[in-house]
Design an enzyme around this catalytic site. Sequence first.
Site, PDB file in Angstrom:
ATOM      1  N   CYS A  57      -0.789   5.040  10.779  1.00 39.43           N
ATOM      2  CA  CYS A  57       0.788   4.216  11.076  1.00 39.43           C
ATOM      3  C   CYS A  57       0.060   3.018  11.324  1.00 39.43           C
ATOM      4  CB  CYS A  57       1.628   5.292  11.423  1.00 39.43           C
ATOM      5  SG  CYS A  57       1.784   6.356  11.277  1.00 39.43           S
ATOM      6  N   CYS A  98       1.681  -3.752  15.239  1.00 39.21           N
ATOM      7  CA  CYS A  98       1.967  -3.393  13.867  1.00 39.21           C
ATOM      8  C   CYS A  98       1.082  -4.271  13.118  1.00 39.21           C
ATOM      9  CB  CYS A  98       3.409  -2.984  13.263  1.00 39.21           C
ATOM     10  SG  CYS A  98       3.306  -2.470  11.655  1.00 39.21           S
ATOM     11  N   CYS A 101       3.525   8.592   1.471  1.00 37.25           N
ATOM     12  CA  CYS A 101       4.001   7.084   2.743  1.00 37.25           C
ATOM     13  C   CYS A 101       3.864   6.026   1.331  1.00 37.25           C
ATOM     14  CB  CYS A 101       3.327   7.207   3.305  1.00 37.25           C
ATOM     15  SG  CYS A 101       3.594   5.809   4.800  1.00 37.25           S
ATOM     16  N   GLU A 107       1.106  -0.795   0.466  1.00 35.66           N
ATOM     17  CA  GLU A 107       0.386  -0.180   0.215  1.00 35.66           C
ATOM     18  C   GLU A 107       0.603   2.029  -0.053  1.00 35.66           C
ATOM     19  OE1 GLU A 107      -3.998  -1.842   1.725  1.00 35.66           O
ATOM     20  OE2 GLU A 107      -2.005  -0.824   2.427  1.00 35.66           O
TER      21      GLU A 107
HETATM   22  N1  SAH Z   1       9.898  -0.574   9.969  1.00 33.80           N
HETATM   23  C1  SAH Z   1       9.974   0.987  10.010  1.00 33.80           C
HETATM   24  C2  SAH Z   1       8.711   2.041   9.231  1.00 33.80           C
HETATM   25  C3  SAH Z   1       7.359   1.904   9.360  1.00 33.80           C
HETATM   26  S1  SAH Z   1       6.821   1.433  10.499  1.00 33.80           S
HETATM   27  C4  SAH Z   1       9.027   0.911  11.699  1.00 33.80           C
HETATM   28  O1  SAH Z   1       9.317   0.429  11.994  1.00 33.80           O
HETATM   29  O2  SAH Z   1      10.024   2.327  11.555  1.00 33.80           O
HETATM   30  C5  SAH Z   1       5.981   3.638  10.356  1.00 33.80           C
HETATM   31  C6  SAH Z   1       6.401   4.507  12.395  1.00 33.80           C
HETATM   32  O3  SAH Z   1       4.710   3.596  12.700  1.00 33.80           O
HETATM   33  C7  SAH Z   1       6.950   3.125  12.843  1.00 33.80           C
HETATM   34  O4  SAH Z   1       7.650   4.500  14.251  1.00 33.80           O
HETATM   35  C8  SAH Z   1       6.219   1.950  13.806  1.00 33.80           C
HETATM   36  O5  SAH Z   1       6.745   2.116  14.991  1.00 33.80           O
HETATM   37  C9  SAH Z   1       4.733   2.723  14.229  1.00 33.80           C
HETATM   38  N2  SAH Z   1       3.680   1.942  14.150  1.00 33.80           N
HETATM   39  C10 SAH Z   1       3.449   0.723  13.795  1.00 33.80           C
HETATM   40  N3  SAH Z   1       2.284   0.206  14.064  1.00 33.80           N
HETATM   41  C11 SAH Z   1       1.892   0.947  14.469  1.00 33.80           C
HETATM   42  C12 SAH Z   1      -0.294   1.186  14.858  1.00 33.80           C
HETATM   43  N4  SAH Z   1      -0.410   0.767  14.983  1.00 33.80           N
HETATM   44  N5  SAH Z   1       0.156   2.518  15.416  1.00 33.80           N
HETATM   45  C13 SAH Z   1      -0.009   3.617  14.949  1.00 33.80           C
HETATM   46  N6  SAH Z   1       1.888   3.276  15.191  1.00 33.80           N
HETATM   47  C14 SAH Z   1       2.816   2.252  14.681  1.00 33.80           C
HETATM   48 FE1  SF4 Z   2       7.985  -4.590  10.352  1.00 31.99          FE
HETATM   49 FE2  SF4 Z   2       8.190  -1.444  10.805  1.00 31.99          FE
HETATM   50 FE3  SF4 Z   2       5.571  -2.480  11.607  1.00 31.99          FE
HETATM   51 FE4  SF4 Z   2       8.018  -3.399  12.884  1.00 31.99          FE
HETATM   52  S1  SF4 Z   2       6.593  -1.401  13.583  1.00 31.99           S
HETATM   53  S2  SF4 Z   2       6.674  -4.818  12.100  1.00 31.99           S
HETATM   54  S3  SF4 Z   2       9.602  -3.130  11.991  1.00 31.99           S
HETATM   55  S4  SF4 Z   2       6.791  -1.833   9.543  1.00 31.99           S
END
Ligand code: SAH
Ligand code: SF4
Length: 358
Positions: free
Chosen positions: A343, A126, A112, A99
Amino acid sequence: MLKQIQQLKPNVYDYTLPELEALLQGWGQPTFRARQLYRQLYVNLAASFEAMTDLPVALRARLAEETRLGSLDLRREQMADSGDTRKALWALPGEAVIETVLMRYPERATVCVSTQAGCAMGCVFCATGQMGLLRNVSTGEIVEQVLHMQRVLRTNGAHLTNLVFMGMGEPFANYDRWWAAVERLHDPQGFNFGARNMTVSTVGLVPGIHRLASETLPVNLAVSLHAPSDQLRSALMPVNQRFPLHELLAAVQEYIERTRRRVSFEYVLLQGQNDTRELAAELADLVGGMLCHVNLIPWNPVPGTPLHRSHRRQVETFQQVLVERGIPCTVRVERGLEIAAACGQLAALPAGMPLVVA
Ligand code: SAH
Ligand code: SF4
């Protein structure tokens, strides 16, 4: 069968300019043709070979015969926030899905981008992490996500101002392809997007931070911290067992010293897990004195997890503790919640969800 043959053709967005030059020279074309093609791809944003009217018809036909203009198959596009947020769902060759999210604001527009279909890092909060890693996204596929959103904006007389690698996946786990995409998008002869307007977010892969520190292009760094102690961080993010906090912060400090650029620490707030006043103070002890900024992210719901987002008051208190300690701290504005574009919600749910734009 036909579809499989299509998929085997090379994707022109995977080629650098010198590689396009070699390809077209091999076809007996004069040297300047590759530059023309490159401008069509990255300046004109041509959506088909036919649209490249400054190229000879026979060359366009050969390009269409032997290559493909992108490999992403747009399956669904959804809108939220009165049209200011747009989420595209793509199928990659091999059927994995990714996405891309476009967010428009009065003065800027941010895309993004996903760098992997799924993710192997397994952060418990996540949605992408729950999928596991399906496959890496290629350089051309990263580039194509950006070109698509720039085309959308262009039809409205607007353009991208910011590019964040914060979609599905861990960019540093796909470093080489990701970095080649950064270079392509930056190329002043082509798309010409400033590296200072690009930000990469990492879960905390230390070798990637070292590599980024040694690159010449000034791409911004964001680091997902989410907890100020190893015990808590390891419970939320398995990667912490491989790269514990002292190693991570040493790498970030080295990045700051080498680049003189401010780093952003992301901190997702989970009710009763990592959002207390005491933990805010611990976080301040940990990052105080670094050239940094803390970005608090109210957790966005992910089905099937026992987690909850912190109450607004809790978020405000957490922020206040940091600000009182002199640490710049903002709360990330939510976008696209109702279409699961916020996010950590990008999990490419199967089709069948209501379509707003087909
Ligand atoms: N993999 C990388 C970039 C993608 S995630 C990383 O983890 O940094 C982008 C951001 O969204 C990261 O800071 C991640 O921790 C955050 N994130 C993941 N799941 C989330 C959620 N359910 N709610 C809010 N932020 C979240
Ligand atoms: Fe992967 Fe970033 Fe999600 Fe962690 S927060 S599972 S590193 S996408």
